[in-house]
Write an enzyme that holds these catalytic residues in place. Structure first.
Site, PDB file in Angstrom:
ATOM      1  N   THR B 221       0.891  -1.154   0.000  1.00 38.76           N
ATOM      2  CA  THR B 221       0.000   0.000   0.000  1.00 38.76           C
ATOM      3  C   THR B 221       0.927   1.201   0.000  1.00 38.76           C
ATOM      4  O   THR B 221       2.063   1.089   0.426  1.00 38.76           O
ATOM      5  CB  THR B 221      -0.822   0.060   1.311  1.00 38.76           C
ATOM      6  OG1 THR B 221      -1.327  -1.227   1.599  1.00 38.76           O
ATOM      7  CG2 THR B 221      -1.969   1.047   1.224  1.00 38.76           C
ATOM      8  N   ARG B 249     -13.197  -8.728  -3.348  1.00 36.73           N
ATOM      9  CA  ARG B 249     -12.785  -8.380  -1.981  1.00 36.73           C
ATOM     10  C   ARG B 249     -12.356  -6.910  -1.887  1.00 36.73           C
ATOM     11  O   ARG B 249     -11.658  -6.402  -2.756  1.00 36.73           O
ATOM     12  CB  ARG B 249     -11.622  -9.293  -1.564  1.00 36.73           C
ATOM     13  CG  ARG B 249     -11.057  -8.994  -0.174  1.00 36.73           C
ATOM     14  CD  ARG B 249      -9.752  -8.235  -0.255  1.00 36.73           C
ATOM     15  NE  ARG B 249      -9.122  -8.103   1.053  1.00 36.73           N
ATOM     16  CZ  ARG B 249      -8.057  -7.339   1.289  1.00 36.73           C
ATOM     17  NH1 ARG B 249      -7.502  -6.666   0.313  1.00 36.73           N
ATOM     18  NH2 ARG B 249      -7.551  -7.251   2.499  1.00 36.73           N
ATOM     19  N   VAL B 250     -12.808  -6.246  -0.855  1.00 36.24           N
ATOM     20  CA  VAL B 250     -12.389  -4.880  -0.570  1.00 36.24           C
ATOM     21  C   VAL B 250     -11.649  -4.876   0.764  1.00 36.24           C
ATOM     22  O   VAL B 250     -12.132  -5.445   1.743  1.00 36.24           O
ATOM     23  CB  VAL B 250     -13.610  -3.928  -0.516  1.00 36.24           C
ATOM     24  CG1 VAL B 250     -13.206  -2.535  -0.049  1.00 36.24           C
ATOM     25  CG2 VAL B 250     -14.283  -3.855  -1.878  1.00 36.24           C
ATOM     26  N   GLY B 251     -10.475  -4.275   0.777  1.00 35.38           N
ATOM     27  CA  GLY B 251      -9.699  -4.163   2.013  1.00 35.38           C
ATOM     28  C   GLY B 251      -9.966  -2.837   2.700  1.00 35.38           C
ATOM     29  O   GLY B 251     -10.972  -2.175   2.442  1.00 35.38           O
ATOM     30  N   ASP B 252      -9.040  -2.430   3.568  1.00 31.05           N
ATOM     31  CA  ASP B 252      -9.271  -1.213   4.350  1.00 31.05           C
ATOM     32  C   ASP B 252      -8.921   0.072   3.597  1.00 31.05           C
ATOM     33  O   ASP B 252      -9.387   1.146   3.981  1.00 31.05           O
ATOM     34  CB  ASP B 252      -8.478  -1.261   5.656  1.00 31.05           C
ATOM     35  CG  ASP B 252      -6.971  -1.298   5.402  1.00 31.05           C
ATOM     36  OD1 ASP B 252      -6.530  -2.107   4.564  1.00 31.05           O
ATOM     37  OD2 ASP B 252      -6.238  -0.518   6.035  1.00 31.05           O
ATOM     38  N   THR B 272      -1.540   0.515   6.535  1.00 32.92           N
ATOM     39  CA  THR B 272      -1.127  -0.564   5.632  1.00 32.92           C
ATOM     40  C   THR B 272      -1.057  -1.848   6.437  1.00 32.92           C
ATOM     41  O   THR B 272      -0.434  -1.876   7.494  1.00 32.92           O
ATOM     42  CB  THR B 272       0.238  -0.264   4.982  1.00 32.92           C
ATOM     43  OG1 THR B 272       0.672  -1.448   4.289  1.00 32.92           O
ATOM     44  CG2 THR B 272       1.300   0.124   5.994  1.00 32.92           C
ATOM     45  N   GLY B 273      -1.720  -2.891   5.959  1.00 31.39           N
ATOM     46  CA  GLY B 273      -1.666  -4.134   6.730  1.00 31.39           C
ATOM     47  C   GLY B 273      -2.726  -5.104   6.268  1.00 31.39           C
ATOM     48  O   GLY B 273      -3.285  -4.958   5.172  1.00 31.39           O
TER      49      GLY B 273
END
Lengths: 357, 357
Positions: B221, B249-252, B272-273
């Site tokens: 990221t 899929r959607v991340g943060d 980021t993670g």
């Protein structure tokens, strides 16, 4: 898939059983003050609260028949949830099945009865969170899953992800054996009429201001939060989104922390309102954060967030919440919110601001 | 569109001007303790912090050449941002242009160099938040916009929404005159190789456990947070998502409150993670909430969230943040994070845990 089928079969048997037993307490003991119960720090057996959207809901705009239909649907939803909790079911089952019912009722903007997008179809969102594990699941922009809340719960239970969107989310839900429908299943004539009205308004006023995104000021969503007899809190939210939605817009309903949050240490929350504000103000999480970090009771936290922070920002809407003691909050800054709750010996169903809360 | 073009032209002229003036301070004064500055309650002139992803970054896995490439790119990014702030530019411009540069560098998983989805293309996400107005914008799952962070900022500035996804978001970005590219523009041989490795691993172990979703434990990221000379804080995050991503899929990263948050009253944050944990723990908002409600300084808040709450939950990753006084935090619970910051007379660029922070 076998696992899912077995799961649904066991849920169905259980459901039939408790329906037959008909063990609901139906007394209505409204709190005359118009405020929810003062905070009680003795845990109660169970509590379940629902909403069917907030907005400009006024007595003068409602026919007696429509009013009665809404109240009856809210009351039936409470019965479904309470029966599950009374029979020792989990908050997760109570929330899912209660929302499944609300998704099936065309009166509400979720599942059957979802609003139309600008290109005249339906895109549905939902989210689900378990306050015991802080696990969560959400789906965004799905078009052919009958019960979006069940898809959100399946994402939580059976995927390694929190949020799935579009065709990928649909594929996942189908792999889990969830009921699929054609997109036209969600059609209703009155929502189609609403779309045409909004389109006409838009044509009249091409430079629609931000505040006129919701010309009818009705934020259709359904939600449920439950505390079960095991002390676990679960929250869920399901919506058909915004009438005349464009550009793949996502509101707060599928966003964990914005539209939905649950944490056994504090409370569970489900929101309904002008989604953009609820995302920017992380509304559902903020209620938890106020309780966790400043040690204020639920009603004070929801009041701060909905009636102070959101009002100052210009964000219309409301939320329902249950804390770990079974205290209920149904807080909104609009003229009305379809809402209700049930706990041992007490049941409230309300629409307008001046009604029991 | 005229408005956008004018805007970009004015930005470009401004940019060339400050590049010619070459007024950057390049002294490196690392803080030997390995901790960021203790909290200073005297506002400083400006501050800018960046990350290029966190994860299992170890000296022994890195060639000297690769190490130098990363440091050089991080240093150049800081120069771009600092030049804007030094010349009286806004935090919003500094964050956008700094991230644009990182999006163009194939080393980082954002823009050019984005990872591949399971079906071998690229889906990019970004979000942007202005701490002065609490306005925000985000895009999810876009495939043909060269600079996703600019699309997120355009959503904030020119749409009535916060989050747009998929083709709708792309249509909006194109209407705003943003640069489009074919999806193959984002291709890089080393990311393609990474996808093949993950697919082989998946084949070997069909029941991939939740913890093995990121087999290489690298969370690519990029992000930037800046405090400008006007006292405004802005945060932005851009990503290519997760290698072998499925099911939409959607991340943060595109979730306001999870991957990005900014509020002039406290701080700005970019994360980021392992995105699922960052959503469930509303990580970016939680740093703000700790500061706002318990009155602790930035470093203590980021430590609580990243090194206590996330570590207890098993969530790997890190974040960067700037508070209203110009204090910097670069906090991570992984062996490394590509990172750096700049403020008057001070510049740090680091990768591994034991380096200046």
């Amino acid at each position: 898939m076998n696992r899912s089928n077995l799961y649904y079969f066991s849920q169905l048997s259980f459901f039939i059983l408790i329906f037959i037993s008909g063990c609901t307490s139906k007394e209505v003991s409204p709190n005359i003050s118009g405020k929810s119960d003062a905070s009680i720090e003795e845990p109660i057996q169970y509590a379940l609260v629902i909403h069917g959207g907030a907005g400009t809901l006024k007595r003068e705009d409602m026919t007696p028949d429509k009013d009665a239909q809404y109240r009856s649907a809210l009351d039936s939803a409470l019965t479904i949830g309470e029966n599950i909790l009374l029979s020792g079911g989990t908050a997760a089952d109570a929330v899912e099945k209660t929302i499944n019912y609300l998704e099936d009722v065309p009166l509400f903007n979720a599942g059957k009865g979802a609003v139309y997008t600008a290109d005249e179809h339906h895109e549905l969102d939902a989210s689900f969170m378990d306050g015991a594990t802080l696990e969560a699941g959400a789906v965004g922009g799905i078009t052919n899953i009958k019960h979006p809340i069940s898809a959100a719960r399946a994402v939580m239970l059976y995927s390694e992800h929190v949020m799935l969107t579009g065709q990928g989310a649909e594929q996942f839900a189908q792999e889990q054996g969830l009921d699929t429908v054609s997109n036209t299943y969600f059609d209703t004539p009155f929502r189609y009429e609403a779309l045409q009205k909004v389109k006409a308004l838009e044509k009249e006023n091409l430079s629609l201001s931000r505040s006129s995104v919701y010309p009818d000021k009705k934020f259709g969503t359904v939600g449920c939060v439950a505390l079960d007899t095991y002390g676990n809190i679960v929250a869920g939210t399901s919506t058909g989104g915004m009438t005349n939605k464009k550009y793949g817009r996502v509101g707060d309903s599928p966003i964990i922390g914005a539209g939905t949050y649950a944490n056994n240490s504090t409370c569970g929350v489900s929101c309904t309102g002008h989604g953009e504000f609820f995302i920017r103000y992380a509304v559902a999480y903020d209620v938890h954060a106020h309780m966790a970090y400043t040690n204020i009771p639920l009603n004070e936290a929801t009041h701060k967030v909905v009636n102070q922070k959101l009002v100052e920002a210009g964000g219309s809407g409301g939320l329902i919440a249950v804390d770990k003691f079974g205290n209920i909050a149904m807080t909104f800054n609009t003229p009305g919110m379809y809402r209700g709750y049930v706990k041992p010996g007490k049941r409230v169903v309300s629409i307008y601001k001046d009604e029991p809360n």
